[in-house]
Design an enzyme around this catalytic site. Sequence first.
Site, PDB file in Angstrom:
ATOM      1  N   HIS A  34       0.829  -1.210   0.000  1.00  0.00           N
ATOM      2  CA  HIS A  34       0.000   0.000   0.000  1.00  0.00           C
ATOM      3  C   HIS A  34       0.861   1.257   0.000  1.00  0.00           C
ATOM      4  O   HIS A  34       0.454   2.281   0.562  1.00  0.00           O
ATOM      5  CB  HIS A  34      -0.974   0.005   1.194  1.00  0.00           C
ATOM      6  CG  HIS A  34      -2.230  -0.772   0.913  1.00  0.00           C
ATOM      7  ND1 HIS A  34      -3.326  -0.218   0.300  1.00  0.00           N
ATOM      8  CD2 HIS A  34      -2.544  -2.076   1.125  1.00  0.00           C
ATOM      9  CE1 HIS A  34      -4.277  -1.135   0.186  1.00  0.00           C
ATOM     10  NE2 HIS A  34      -3.815  -2.276   0.665  1.00  0.00           N
ATOM     11  N   ASP A  36       2.603   1.920  -3.095  1.00  0.00           N
ATOM     12  CA  ASP A  36       2.933   2.164  -4.514  1.00  0.00           C
ATOM     13  C   ASP A  36       2.115   3.301  -5.107  1.00  0.00           C
ATOM     14  O   ASP A  36       2.414   3.769  -6.193  1.00  0.00           O
ATOM     15  CB  ASP A  36       2.813   0.879  -5.352  1.00  0.00           C
ATOM     16  CG  ASP A  36       1.398   0.395  -5.515  1.00  0.00           C
ATOM     17  OD1 ASP A  36       0.581   0.598  -4.594  1.00  0.00           O
ATOM     18  OD2 ASP A  36       1.095  -0.198  -6.566  1.00  0.00           O
ATOM     19  N   SER A  67     -14.623 -15.535 -22.106  1.00  0.00           N
ATOM     20  CA  SER A  67     -13.912 -15.892 -20.866  1.00  0.00           C
ATOM     21  C   SER A  67     -14.154 -17.370 -20.556  1.00  0.00           C
ATOM     22  O   SER A  67     -15.307 -17.778 -20.393  1.00  0.00           O
ATOM     23  CB  SER A  67     -14.412 -15.032 -19.707  1.00  0.00           C
ATOM     24  OG  SER A  67     -14.111 -15.696 -18.488  1.00  0.00           O
ATOM     25  N   GLY A 121      -5.298 -11.226  -4.229  1.00  0.00           N
ATOM     26  CA  GLY A 121      -4.115 -10.428  -3.929  1.00  0.00           C
ATOM     27  C   GLY A 121      -2.897 -10.779  -4.760  1.00  0.00           C
ATOM     28  O   GLY A 121      -1.797 -10.305  -4.481  1.00  0.00           O
ATOM     29  N   SER A 123      -2.985 -10.298  -8.068  1.00  0.00           N
ATOM     30  CA  SER A 123      -3.120  -9.358  -9.167  1.00  0.00           C
ATOM     31  C   SER A 123      -3.467  -9.984 -10.512  1.00  0.00           C
ATOM     32  O   SER A 123      -2.826  -9.727 -11.526  1.00  0.00           O
ATOM     33  CB  SER A 123      -1.863  -8.490  -9.288  1.00  0.00           C
ATOM     34  OG  SER A 123      -2.274  -7.241  -9.760  1.00  0.00           O
ATOM     35  N   ASP A 169       1.745  -3.406  -9.622  1.00  0.00           N
ATOM     36  CA  ASP A 169       1.328  -4.702 -10.174  1.00  0.00           C
ATOM     37  C   ASP A 169       1.578  -4.768 -11.676  1.00  0.00           C
ATOM     38  O   ASP A 169       2.174  -5.718 -12.189  1.00  0.00           O
ATOM     39  CB  ASP A 169      -0.158  -4.944  -9.892  1.00  0.00           C
ATOM     40  CG  ASP A 169      -0.458  -5.028  -8.415  1.00  0.00           C
ATOM     41  OD1 ASP A 169       0.496  -5.003  -7.611  1.00  0.00           O
ATOM     42  OD2 ASP A 169      -1.645  -5.114  -8.060  1.00  0.00           O
TER      43      ASP A 169
HETATM   44  P1  ADP Z   1      -6.768  -9.461  -8.021  1.00  0.00           P
HETATM   45  O1  ADP Z   1      -6.192  -8.512  -8.998  1.00  0.00           O
HETATM   46  O2  ADP Z   1      -6.118  -9.397  -6.688  1.00  0.00           O
HETATM   47  O3  ADP Z   1      -6.852 -10.862  -8.519  1.00  0.00           O
HETATM   48  P2  ADP Z   1      -9.112  -7.832  -8.517  1.00  0.00           P
HETATM   49  O4  ADP Z   1     -10.439  -7.737  -7.865  1.00  0.00           O
HETATM   50  O5  ADP Z   1      -8.303  -6.606  -8.667  1.00  0.00           O
HETATM   51  O6  ADP Z   1      -8.284  -8.995  -7.764  1.00  0.00           O
HETATM   52  O7  ADP Z   1      -9.286  -8.425  -9.980  1.00  0.00           O
HETATM   53  C1  ADP Z   1     -10.020  -9.589 -10.222  1.00  0.00           C
HETATM   54  C2  ADP Z   1     -10.907  -9.378 -11.426  1.00  0.00           C
HETATM   55  O8  ADP Z   1     -10.097  -9.386 -12.642  1.00  0.00           O
HETATM   56  C3  ADP Z   1     -11.903 -10.507 -11.637  1.00  0.00           C
HETATM   57  O9  ADP Z   1     -13.062 -10.288 -10.849  1.00  0.00           O
HETATM   58  C4  ADP Z   1     -12.175 -10.396 -13.128  1.00  0.00           C
HETATM   59  O10 ADP Z   1     -13.100  -9.371 -13.410  1.00  0.00           O
HETATM   60  C5  ADP Z   1     -10.810  -9.986 -13.697  1.00  0.00           C
HETATM   61  N1  ADP Z   1     -10.065 -11.194 -14.140  1.00  0.00           N
HETATM   62  C6  ADP Z   1      -8.901 -11.635 -13.640  1.00  0.00           C
HETATM   63  N2  ADP Z   1      -8.496 -12.774 -14.258  1.00  0.00           N
HETATM   64  C7  ADP Z   1      -9.423 -13.049 -15.181  1.00  0.00           C
HETATM   65  C8  ADP Z   1      -9.610 -14.099 -16.138  1.00  0.00           C
HETATM   66  N3  ADP Z   1      -8.748 -15.111 -16.253  1.00  0.00           N
HETATM   67  N4  ADP Z   1     -10.715 -14.049 -16.926  1.00  0.00           N
HETATM   68  C9  ADP Z   1     -11.601 -13.043 -16.803  1.00  0.00           C
HETATM   69  N5  ADP Z   1     -11.496 -12.041 -15.924  1.00  0.00           N
HETATM   70  C10 ADP Z   1     -10.434 -12.036 -15.107  1.00  0.00           C
HETATM   71 MG    MG Z   2      -6.282  -6.402  -8.834  1.00  0.00          MG
END
Ligand code: ADP
Ligand code: MG
Length: 381
Positions: A34, A36, A67, A121, A123, A169
């Site tokens: 936290h 960056d 997806s 977490g 990313s 990230d």
């Molecule tokens: P983190 O970045 O920590 O994983 P976030 O809430 O910032 O968590 O991001 C997660 C979001 O990114 C998911 O809810 C989705 O909308 C998107 N996402 C991540 N990976 C994928 C994937 N493989 N396919 C589709 N959407 C994805």
């Molecule tokens: Mg994220």
Amino acid sequence: MDKKNFILFEEKFSKLDEIHYFKAPARINIIGEHVDYLGGLVLPAAIDFYVEILVQKNHSNKFRFYSVQYKEEFETIELIHQKNKQWTNYILGVISEFEKLNHKVSGLDILIDGNIPQGSGLSSSAALEVVVGFAIKEIFNFNVSLEKIALIGQSAENNFVGTKCGIMDQYIIANGKKDKCLLLNTATLEKTYHELELENFEFYLINSNVKHSLHDSDYNLRREECESALKKIKDKQPTLQNLYELDEVPDYLNETETKRVRHVVGEKKRTQAILGYFRNKSLEQAASILYEAHDSLSNLFEVSCGEIDFLIEELKKVNVSGARMIGGGFGGCILVLDQKGNKEKIIKDLKQCYLEKFSLVLEIYSFQISEGVTKVLQGLI
Ligand code: ADP
Ligand code: MG
């Protein structure tokens, strides 16, 4: 990439041009949490969990996505925020940022798959932004650096998705190097790569499986609290650019601002300390800094949660050398640094008591430090 996805791609979109395959890794961050978006130093590394995409030009003005995780298709000709399909916003946001830079992106078909646990977490969101940005640069031959791809990804997340994340990230996911962590100054983007000699220690991750969701969480609120503290301090110290420049906490902030700034000032000291310990190969001390960082994230920055705090206390009880929550917070993963061989001994009991207490299944991930975003194959089928 699962072979089935190549068949799926043709089923969904038909082959209209060369099909390209790209992947972008997840990331850990060793210290500097936290900070960056406050001009701080961070120490992330890319790890071998990936978002992977297949992409082709479709010679139209349509953007068509599929997806694999969500089993959802999406098609549009307009770059507008999609309230009910959040995952598409990360992609549309990146295209929209290219357009702002006068890089015209024509119609694309994109299939998205991957094994980065989402909202944990590690990313996955930045991996998705960076892999799409990198693919666009490659396919349209845009003269855009990896650093710029990271900035495009961050802007997409800030402007289109609505999470006011910092640059770490996207930066590490675009610029990661195998077996190296990156010391990044987020105020200047100066960077150096370092190989960590862990000797008989290892890093691994524990996923609490408490899902955070940054965009509707307190993440943006933390940023606002820090901005309000900075504003007050700047009234007295106009030359100050970032909270991270402070070495002491001023006495005229309100209670919340004081806590947030105490975290930032402390994290700066912990970062210097851990770098020294890594240099001297004092791994036990380096690991203990992770517990200190967690304490600060939990009590001062207030971005942890009950489940994660419980796990940290359990790890301390069984003499694990160091651990802390990583990422935005409010759930997700814990990064552990401990002597090799311990993990196997403690995990069974930890899983059991976590399940009993929270009815949640805890997962353990081992990982390798890997390269940043890459093109895997071109002209596939
Ligand atoms: P983190 O970045 O920590 O994983 P976030 O809430 O910032 O968590 O991001 C997660 C979001 O990114 C998911 O809810 C989705 O909308 C998107 N996402 C991540 N990976 C994928 C994937 N493989 N396919 C589709 N959407 C994805
Ligand atoms: Mg994220």
